[in-house]
Design an enzyme around this catalytic site. Structure first.
Site, PDB file in Angstrom:
ATOM      1  N   ASP A   1       0.817  -1.225   0.000  1.00  0.00           N
ATOM      2  CA  ASP A   1       0.000   0.000   0.000  1.00  0.00           C
ATOM      3  C   ASP A   1       0.848   1.272   0.000  1.00  0.00           C
ATOM      4  O   ASP A   1       0.319   2.375   0.052  1.00  0.00           O
ATOM      5  CB  ASP A   1      -0.951   0.004   1.205  1.00  0.00           C
TER       6      ASP A   1
ATOM      7  N   HIS B   1      16.084  28.859   1.832  1.00  0.00           N
ATOM      8  CA  HIS B   1      15.414  29.934   1.093  1.00  0.00           C
ATOM      9  C   HIS B   1      15.441  31.229   1.896  1.00  0.00           C
ATOM     10  O   HIS B   1      15.561  32.322   1.336  1.00  0.00           O
ATOM     11  CB  HIS B   1      13.987  29.497   0.777  1.00  0.00           C
TER      12      HIS B   1
ATOM     13  N   ASP C   1      15.089  38.769  -7.685  1.00  0.00           N
ATOM     14  CA  ASP C   1      14.044  39.396  -6.871  1.00  0.00           C
ATOM     15  C   ASP C   1      14.689  40.068  -5.664  1.00  0.00           C
ATOM     16  O   ASP C   1      15.855  39.828  -5.344  1.00  0.00           O
ATOM     17  CB  ASP C   1      12.957  38.399  -6.447  1.00  0.00           C
TER      18      ASP C   1
ATOM     19  N   LYS D   1      10.443  41.397  -8.882  1.00  0.00           N
ATOM     20  CA  LYS D   1       9.567  40.317  -9.361  1.00  0.00           C
ATOM     21  C   LYS D   1       8.240  40.410  -8.646  1.00  0.00           C
ATOM     22  O   LYS D   1       8.190  40.628  -7.446  1.00  0.00           O
ATOM     23  CB  LYS D   1      10.227  38.967  -9.052  1.00  0.00           C
TER      24      LYS D   1
ATOM     25  N   ARG E   1       4.791  38.443  -7.572  1.00  0.00           N
ATOM     26  CA  ARG E   1       4.095  37.160  -7.430  1.00  0.00           C
ATOM     27  C   ARG E   1       2.619  37.434  -7.198  1.00  0.00           C
ATOM     28  O   ARG E   1       2.248  38.525  -6.759  1.00  0.00           O
ATOM     29  CB  ARG E   1       4.641  36.398  -6.213  1.00  0.00           C
TER      30      ARG E   1
ATOM     31  N   THR F   1       9.743  26.095 -11.330  1.00  0.00           N
ATOM     32  CA  THR F   1       9.161  26.005 -12.685  1.00  0.00           C
ATOM     33  C   THR F   1      10.112  26.581 -13.733  1.00  0.00           C
ATOM     34  O   THR F   1       9.940  26.352 -14.924  1.00  0.00           O
ATOM     35  CB  THR F   1       7.847  26.798 -12.764  1.00  0.00           C
TER      36      THR F   1
ATOM     37  N   GLY G   1      10.209  29.752 -14.231  1.00  0.00           N
ATOM     38  CA  GLY G   1       9.584  31.016 -14.639  1.00  0.00           C
ATOM     39  C   GLY G   1      10.417  32.240 -14.267  1.00  0.00           C
ATOM     40  O   GLY G   1      10.651  33.128 -15.105  1.00  0.00           O
TER      41      GLY G   1
HETATM   42  C1  R5P Z   1      11.654  32.664  -4.742  1.00  0.00           C
HETATM   43  O1  R5P Z   1      11.619  33.527  -3.908  1.00  0.00           O
HETATM   44  C2  R5P Z   1      12.854  31.821  -5.011  1.00  0.00           C
HETATM   45  O2  R5P Z   1      14.025  32.433  -4.588  1.00  0.00           O
HETATM   46  C3  R5P Z   1      12.947  31.446  -6.461  1.00  0.00           C
HETATM   47  O3  R5P Z   1      13.138  32.623  -7.222  1.00  0.00           O
HETATM   48  C4  R5P Z   1      11.696  30.776  -6.928  1.00  0.00           C
HETATM   49  O4  R5P Z   1      11.318  29.779  -6.043  1.00  0.00           O
HETATM   50  C5  R5P Z   1      11.857  30.193  -8.301  1.00  0.00           C
HETATM   51  O5  R5P Z   1      10.649  29.616  -8.681  1.00  0.00           O
HETATM   52  P1  R5P Z   1      10.291  29.445 -10.208  1.00  0.00           P
HETATM   53  O6  R5P Z   1      11.447  28.731 -10.854  1.00  0.00           O
HETATM   54  O7  R5P Z   1       9.039  28.611 -10.196  1.00  0.00           O
HETATM   55  O8  R5P Z   1      10.043  30.787 -10.775  1.00  0.00           O
END
Ligand code: R5P
Length: 304
Positions: free
Chosen positions: A37, A130, A169, A192, A194, A225, A227
């Site tokens: 499982d 982070h 950012d 940046k 969000r 991602t 992005g």
């Molecule tokens: C955000 O604050 C992190 O430092 C990265 O810039 C972010 O997690 C990158 O995410 P993605 O590749 O989805 O844009």
């Protein structure tokens, strides 16, 4: 030197083996079988009594499985009377959920810290969190190491003339500033945006600084991602950057990141192996630098 053992969870055994090689040891034997499982059933096959034990596990995708596996390994170990237990977490999943972004949400990285503590780990080694403040979510000692030296070395090998380091950012300015200092480079910051109701979507609006005719080095803690990096690279090219180098510690590479990064306006992509560096996950041409010796040094500092 104290008697110690290094075990690996299943998330990044390649890195665990490299760390073991750096330490001139072999990995501790553990069976990580699963029931039909899906329940994991760790079985420690070493005598750990009175030894310092390290468990290396990246909390990458599928992070919920990996945190559970690590917790159960912790429980299995502590029942065999080790001297102490240290969690080695090259990538701490959930670290972007380090605050309550809106009412009704958890502070997930604090919950992860609690998971590690209730699993009886007495110390933690982490790489490029982070947010440095996550250290404060732990009640136990945290050794927070940086992949910056290995990334800087890789950049230096490219022999870039007069580079500009870019933080994609505002949150990454401190890290990028240190990076720029190491490379004797200028610093540029991007703004940046969000969207609270749209996961993983970002837009770049402004470049604070001049990149015309320069090679830019975008530095981030992780690429998920892709992005952020892809939009940043496009905006920097439009602002006159002649070449784009990207370096980041954690190759999260979610969804279509691999394909999208392969198509992006990026000349060099440099990542580390905090998350498993299998070829099928990585965009073609990626340079991978290892954090194994950095982690091994942290291990030796704890056991000496
Ligand atoms: C955000 O604050 C992190 O430092 C990265 O810039 C972010 O997690 C990158 O995410 P993605 O590749 O989805 O844009």
């Amino acid at each position: 030197m104290k008697d110690y053992l290094l075990f690996s969870g299943s998330s990044n055994q390649t890195l665990a083996k490299k760390v073991a090689e750096e330490l001139h040891i072999t990995l501790g034997k553990v069976d990580l079988s699963r029931f039909a499982d899906g329940e994991v059933r760790p079985w420690i096959q070493e005598d750990v009594r009175d030894k310092t034990v390290f468990v290396l596990q990246s909390l990458s995708t599928p992070m919920d499985e990996y945190i559970m596996e690590m917790s159960l390994m912790g429980d299995a170990l502590r029942r065999s009377a080790p001297k102490t237990m240290v969690a080695v977490i090259p990538y701490l999943g959930y670290s972007r959920q380090d605050k309550q972004h809106r009412v009704g949400e958890p502070i997930s990285s604090r919950v992860i810290a609690k998971f590690i503590e209730i699993s009886k780990f007495k110390e933690v080694i982490v790489v490029d969190l982070h947010n440095d403040a996550i250290v404060g979510f732990f009640q136990i000692p945290v050794t927070h190491i940086s992949a910056m030296p290995v990334l800087v070395n890789a950049i230096k090998k490219l022999h870039v003339t007069d580079p500009v380091v870019v933080s994609p950012d505002v949150g990454g300015v401190r890290r990028a500033r240190n990076f720029a200092y190491q490379l004797d480079a200028d610093l540029v910051v991007m703004e940046k945006k969000r969207f609270i109701d749209r996961h993983d979507v970002s837009e770049n609006f402004q470049i604070i600084g001049d990149v015309k005719g320069r090679t830019v080095i975008i530095n981030d803690d992780m690429i998920s991602t892709g992005g952020t990096i892809i939009h940043s690279a496009d905006a920097l090219r439009q602002a006159g950057a002649t070449s784009v180098i990207v370096c980041a510690t954690h190759a999260v590479l979610a969804g279509d990141a691999k394909t999208n990064l392969e198509k992006a306006a990026i000349d060099h992509l440099i990542l580390t192996d905090t998350i498993i560096d299998s070829e099928d996950r990585l965009p073609k041409g990626t340079t991978i630098v290892s954090v194994a010796s950095t982690i091994a040094t942290a291990v030796l500092t704890i056991i000496r």
